[in-house]
Design a protein around this motif. Structure first.
Motif, PDB file in Angstrom:
ATOM      1  N   GLY A  63      -6.257 -15.507  12.576  1.00  0.00           N
ATOM      2  CA  GLY A  63      -6.367 -14.391  13.510  1.00  0.00           C
ATOM      3  C   GLY A  63      -5.514 -13.210  13.099  1.00  0.00           C
ATOM      4  O   GLY A  63      -5.951 -12.051  13.182  1.00  0.00           O
ATOM      5  N   TRP A  64      -4.285 -13.492  12.660  1.00  0.00           N
ATOM      6  CA  TRP A  64      -3.420 -12.415  12.183  1.00  0.00           C
ATOM      7  C   TRP A  64      -4.017 -11.712  10.973  1.00  0.00           C
ATOM      8  O   TRP A  64      -4.003 -10.480  10.890  1.00  0.00           O
ATOM      9  N   VAL A  65      -4.532 -12.484  10.036  1.00  0.00           N
ATOM     10  CA  VAL A  65      -5.111 -11.897   8.823  1.00  0.00           C
ATOM     11  C   VAL A  65      -6.287 -10.992   9.182  1.00  0.00           C
ATOM     12  O   VAL A  65      -6.418  -9.874   8.673  1.00  0.00           O
TER      13      VAL A  65
ATOM     14  N   ILE B  51      -4.894  -7.785  11.280  1.00  0.00           N
ATOM     15  CA  ILE B  51      -4.161  -6.838  10.441  1.00  0.00           C
ATOM     16  C   ILE B  51      -5.081  -6.243   9.377  1.00  0.00           C
ATOM     17  O   ILE B  51      -5.014  -5.044   9.069  1.00  0.00           O
ATOM     18  N   GLY B  52      -5.967  -7.084   8.828  1.00  0.00           N
ATOM     19  CA  GLY B  52      -6.892  -6.590   7.810  1.00  0.00           C
ATOM     20  C   GLY B  52      -7.800  -5.501   8.339  1.00  0.00           C
ATOM     21  O   GLY B  52      -8.011  -4.468   7.678  1.00  0.00           O
TER      22      GLY B  52
ATOM     23  N   VAL C 188      -7.251  -3.583  10.983  1.00  0.00           N
ATOM     24  CA  VAL C 188      -6.434  -2.399  11.300  1.00  0.00           C
ATOM     25  C   VAL C 188      -6.182  -1.588  10.038  1.00  0.00           C
ATOM     26  O   VAL C 188      -6.320  -0.352  10.026  1.00  0.00           O
ATOM     27  N   LEU C 189      -5.829  -2.282   8.954  1.00  0.00           N
ATOM     28  CA  LEU C 189      -5.601  -1.582   7.684  1.00  0.00           C
ATOM     29  C   LEU C 189      -6.881  -0.926   7.175  1.00  0.00           C
ATOM     30  O   LEU C 189      -6.851   0.171   6.615  1.00  0.00           O
ATOM     31  N   TYR C 190      -8.018  -1.607   7.371  1.00  0.00           N
ATOM     32  CA  TYR C 190      -9.299  -1.022   6.975  1.00  0.00           C
ATOM     33  C   TYR C 190      -9.544   0.285   7.732  1.00  0.00           C
ATOM     34  O   TYR C 190      -9.980   1.286   7.157  1.00  0.00           O
ATOM     35  N   GLY C 191      -9.259   0.267   9.038  1.00  0.00           N
ATOM     36  CA  GLY C 191      -9.424   1.475   9.828  1.00  0.00           C
ATOM     37  C   GLY C 191      -8.496   2.589   9.381  1.00  0.00           C
ATOM     38  O   GLY C 191      -8.878   3.769   9.376  1.00  0.00           O
ATOM     39  N   ILE C 192      -7.264   2.209   8.983  1.00  0.00           N
ATOM     40  CA  ILE C 192      -6.306   3.218   8.515  1.00  0.00           C
ATOM     41  C   ILE C 192      -6.772   3.843   7.220  1.00  0.00           C
ATOM     42  O   ILE C 192      -6.827   5.078   7.073  1.00  0.00           O
ATOM     43  N   PHE C 193      -7.139   3.019   6.256  1.00  0.00           N
ATOM     44  CA  PHE C 193      -7.497   3.533   4.933  1.00  0.00           C
ATOM     45  C   PHE C 193      -8.862   4.226   4.927  1.00  0.00           C
ATOM     46  O   PHE C 193      -9.134   5.040   4.036  1.00  0.00           O
TER      47      PHE C 193
ATOM     48  N   VAL D 191      -1.074  -8.119  18.717  1.00  0.00           N
ATOM     49  CA  VAL D 191      -1.359  -8.840  17.474  1.00  0.00           C
ATOM     50  C   VAL D 191      -0.333  -9.938  17.219  1.00  0.00           C
ATOM     51  O   VAL D 191      -0.679 -10.993  16.679  1.00  0.00           O
ATOM     52  N   PHE D 192       0.904  -9.742  17.625  1.00  0.00           N
ATOM     53  CA  PHE D 192       1.943 -10.715  17.319  1.00  0.00           C
ATOM     54  C   PHE D 192       2.414 -11.504  18.546  1.00  0.00           C
ATOM     55  O   PHE D 192       2.306 -12.731  18.582  1.00  0.00           O
ATOM     56  N   PHE D 193       2.940 -10.824  19.551  1.00  0.00           N
ATOM     57  CA  PHE D 193       3.572 -11.538  20.656  1.00  0.00           C
ATOM     58  C   PHE D 193       2.563 -12.269  21.544  1.00  0.00           C
ATOM     59  O   PHE D 193       2.813 -13.402  21.966  1.00  0.00           O
TER      60      PHE D 193
END
Length: 258
Positions: free
Chosen positions: A8-10, A13-14, A16-21, A198-200
């Protein structure tokens, strides 16, 4: 390891990073003052909310979420059925030797209570108390992460307000910096939402899932031991306890009576 948590974390985060880049660069989302407000403020608030004795145990709770103990309710049902066979064939006193070899402390305590010929209502009350105390301990253990879920977005919004105030204060002297100032102000909201959801939140959910599994096993033990004390036959006990399992975990096989 809790594979679903890691996967789930992968994924989160993946994406989110895709959206950023896809629309910018990672440096646009790195702002030390915003990180200081969001992460530092949340950590400070969490430290202020719990005693040091509790905070010392947080790494252990984190480890429990990542590497949860596996509980197998079917295994407990099988053990209880075997104890029922012994009690039915040789009497409750014959359970003492088997109980001393039991590895689960709750199961051992429950068996010893009926071996000592305690009243069934008294045994149920003591086992209910033990289960309730366990629930309270687990609720207390999750409190750090559940509180973090609420505090992170709050400090994210606080950082956004700080950024907006700073931006408006310099708008007359630097109107060209309005867009970049707004972006910086919003970054703190992004940080607050990211760390909270995403974490807590998944860590708290992981601990809740472990709690649910242990609670089910303890309830199975309680009902099974009380059924043994009542003199029920193994077939009835297994069928009764299997009703407590999810439908997919129930078996059609029944033990032979002894």
């Amino acid at each position: 390891m809790n594979i679903s948590l890691i996967v789930g974390w992968v994924i989160s985060i993946g994406l989110v990073l895709y959206g950023i880049f896809s629309g910018g660069k990672i440096s646009d989302f790195i702002d030390p003052p915003s990180l200081a407000i969001t992460i530092g403020g949340t950590i400070g608030c969490l430290i202020a909310s719990f005693p040091l004795s509790y905070l010392a145990g947080v790494p252990k709770k984190f480890s429990m979420a990542l590497f949860p103990k596996k509980y197998k309710p079917e295994k407990y049902i099988g053990e209880i059925v075997e104890y029922a066979k012994i009690a039915r064939g040789r009497g409750l006193l014959a359970l003492e030797e088997s109980a001393n070899g039991c590895k689960d402390p709750f199961m051992k305590s429950a068996l010893m209570l009926i071996v000592d010929a305690n009243d069934a209502d008294k045994v149920r009350g003591m086992l209910d108390d033990a289960i309730n105390f366990m629930c309270d301990r687990h609720d207390n253990g999750r409190a750090f992460f559940e509180k973090g879920v609420g505090i992170f977005p709050a400090f994210g919004m606080l950082g956004t307000l700080v950024g907006l105030v700073n931006m408006l204060a310099t708008m007359d002297s630097n109107p060209d910096g309005l867009a970049s100032g707004m972006a910086t102000a919003l970054i703190t909201t992004f940080y607050g939402s990211l760390f909270a959801n995403v974490f807590f939140a998944p860590l708290a959910s992981s601990l809740q899932n472990v709690h649910n599994d242990e609670l089910l096993c303890m309830q199975i033990i309680e009902e099974g031991v009380l059924a043994i004390a009542a003199g029920s036959n193994p077939r009835y006990i297994q069928e009764k306890l299997e009703f407590m399992l999810p439908k997919s975990a129930q078996t059609s096989s029944t033990p032979s009576e002894s």
